[in-house]
Design a protein around this motif. Structure first.
Motif, short mmCIF file in Angstrom:
data_model
loop_
_atom_site.label_atom_id
_atom_site.label_comp_id
_atom_site.label_asym_id
_atom_site.label_seq_id
_atom_site.Cartn_x
_atom_site.Cartn_y
_atom_site.Cartn_z
N ALA A 96 -38.77 17.57 14.60
CA ALA A 96 -39.81 16.54 14.67
C ALA A 96 -39.32 15.22 14.09
CB ALA A 96 -41.06 17.00 13.93
N ALA A 97 -38.39 15.29 13.13
CA ALA A 97 -37.84 14.08 12.51
C ALA A 97 -36.75 13.44 13.36
CB ALA A 97 -37.30 14.40 11.12
N GLY A 98 -36.33 14.14 14.42
CA GLY A 98 -35.33 13.58 15.33
C GLY A 98 -33.93 14.13 15.16
N ALA A 99 -33.75 15.20 14.38
CA ALA A 99 -32.43 15.78 14.16
C ALA A 99 -32.19 16.94 15.12
CB ALA A 99 -32.30 16.27 12.72
N HIS A 100 -30.92 17.17 15.44
CA HIS A 100 -30.50 18.39 16.10
C HIS A 100 -30.11 19.39 15.01
CE1 HIS A 100 -30.44 16.30 19.93
NE2 HIS A 100 -29.65 15.38 19.42
N VAL A 101 -30.37 20.67 15.22
CA VAL A 101 -30.19 21.64 14.14
C VAL A 101 -29.27 22.77 14.56
CG1 VAL A 101 -31.35 23.17 12.51
CG2 VAL A 101 -32.53 21.12 13.33
N VAL A 102 -28.30 23.06 13.69
CA VAL A 102 -27.47 24.26 13.79
C VAL A 102 -27.74 25.09 12.54
CG1 VAL A 102 -25.12 25.18 13.82
CG2 VAL A 102 -25.68 23.14 15.16
N VAL A 103 -28.10 26.34 12.72
CA VAL A 103 -28.47 27.19 11.59
C VAL A 103 -27.29 28.08 11.20
CG1 VAL A 103 -30.03 29.01 10.80
CG2 VAL A 103 -30.89 27.19 12.28
N LEU A 104 -27.04 28.17 9.89
CA LEU A 104 -26.06 29.10 9.35
C LEU A 104 -26.79 30.31 8.78
CD1 LEU A 104 -23.61 26.81 7.28
CD2 LEU A 104 -23.21 27.83 9.53
N GLY A 105 -26.28 31.52 9.05
CA GLY A 105 -26.93 32.71 8.53
C GLY A 105 -25.94 33.69 7.96
N ARG A 106 -26.41 34.51 7.02
CA ARG A 106 -25.52 35.51 6.42
C ARG A 106 -25.08 36.55 7.44
NH1 ARG A 106 -28.57 37.86 1.34
NH2 ARG A 106 -30.20 37.95 2.92
N ARG A 107 -26.07 37.02 8.24
CA ARG A 107 -25.79 38.05 9.24
C ARG A 107 -26.56 37.72 10.51
NH1 ARG A 107 -25.96 43.90 6.08
NH2 ARG A 107 -24.55 43.36 4.38
N PRO A 108 -26.04 38.16 11.66
CA PRO A 108 -26.73 37.86 12.93
C PRO A 108 -27.90 38.80 13.18
CG PRO A 108 -24.67 39.04 13.36
CD PRO A 108 -24.71 38.79 11.88
N ASP A 109 -29.06 38.48 12.61
CA ASP A 109 -30.29 39.24 12.82
C ASP A 109 -30.95 38.72 14.10
OD1 ASP A 109 -32.81 40.35 12.81
OD2 ASP A 109 -33.49 39.33 11.00
#
Length: 235
Positions: A96-109
């Motif tokens: 909503a703020a105008g950013a593109h997001v890449v998420v980092l995770g510990r494990r692929p759930d």
């Protein structure tokens, strides 16, 4: 049907328009509580030739939102920041703020990945993956394109989305914190609410899981399921 096709057909949250090509440098922010990880990412992503400029780092959600360079073009976001919000809720606010997001995770759930992609994330990278995977994901996100490593894409395509219990953000957060071994009081403090409300979240979450044939009625069953799904480290 691929995940991208499913995302389009299911009416998932759209990412913002692709950024202007006037500059070839991608301005990114990194939000992760692990200082050594952040320092390593800054060193790797900031190397000459990557086309990336790390303009902000933050150890927590408030630090990211309060940074003078927020919102960055791309935000690399730790899925498990320790606060009252869930990963999907953070993603929606950043989009909503105008950013593109890449998420980092510990494990692929799979369920967690589907949830953040539905919220508008354009990538998910397990922390066990190579830096090249993150670089590719950042570049694709900056162009407004969803990209996942092929092995992760194959895992998600094989995942039965109908097996998702459909938890709300607060229900998922309460269940995850409780599964990690915290007391009800600890969970309530982390989520900024009361113990009775936390009990209600957990009760509803267990009922939704029971409706799809998964019994999480005891603490032992919950912890076993949490370890199997990668929410917490296995024994």
């Amino acid at each position: 049907m691929t995940l991208l096709e499913r995302k389009e057909s299911d009416g998932l949250t759209s990412a913002p328009d692709a950024p202007s090509t006037a500059s070839t440098t991608i301005r990114i922010a990194i939000a992760d509580a692990h200082r050594l990880l952040v320092e390593g990412l800054v060193a790797i992503l900031g190397q000459p030739g990557t086309g990336i400029d790390v303009v902000a780092t933050a150890p927590d959600w408030d630090g990211l939102l309060g940074h003078p360079n927020h919102p960055a073009e791309v935000v690399v976001l730790d899925h498990d920041l320790d606060d009252a919000l869930t990963g999907p809720a953070r993603v929606r606010e950043l989009v909503a703020a105008g950013a593109h997001v890449v998420v980092l995770g510990r494990r692929p759930d799979p369920a967690a990945i589907h949830a953040v992609l539905r919220a508008g994330a354009l990538g998910f990278v397990p922390k066990t993956d190579a830096s090249e995977t993150l670089l590719q994901s950042i570049r694709s996100a900056a162009a407004g394109e969803l990209w996942l490593d092929p092995s992760l894409q194959a895992m998600l395509d094989a995942y039965d989305v109908s097996g998702d219990p459909g938890l709300g953000d607060r229900e998922r957060r309460a269940l995850l914190l409780y599964a990690s071994g915290r007391t009800l009081r600890d969970v309530a403090e982390a989520m900024g609410t009361t113990e009775e409300t936390v009990k209600s979240y957990i009760k509803r979450a267990r009922r939704k899981y029971r409706a799809i044939g998964i019994d999480l009625g005891t603490r032992a069953l919950l912890r076993r399921h949490a370890a199997r799904e990668g929410w917490i480290p296995g024994d």
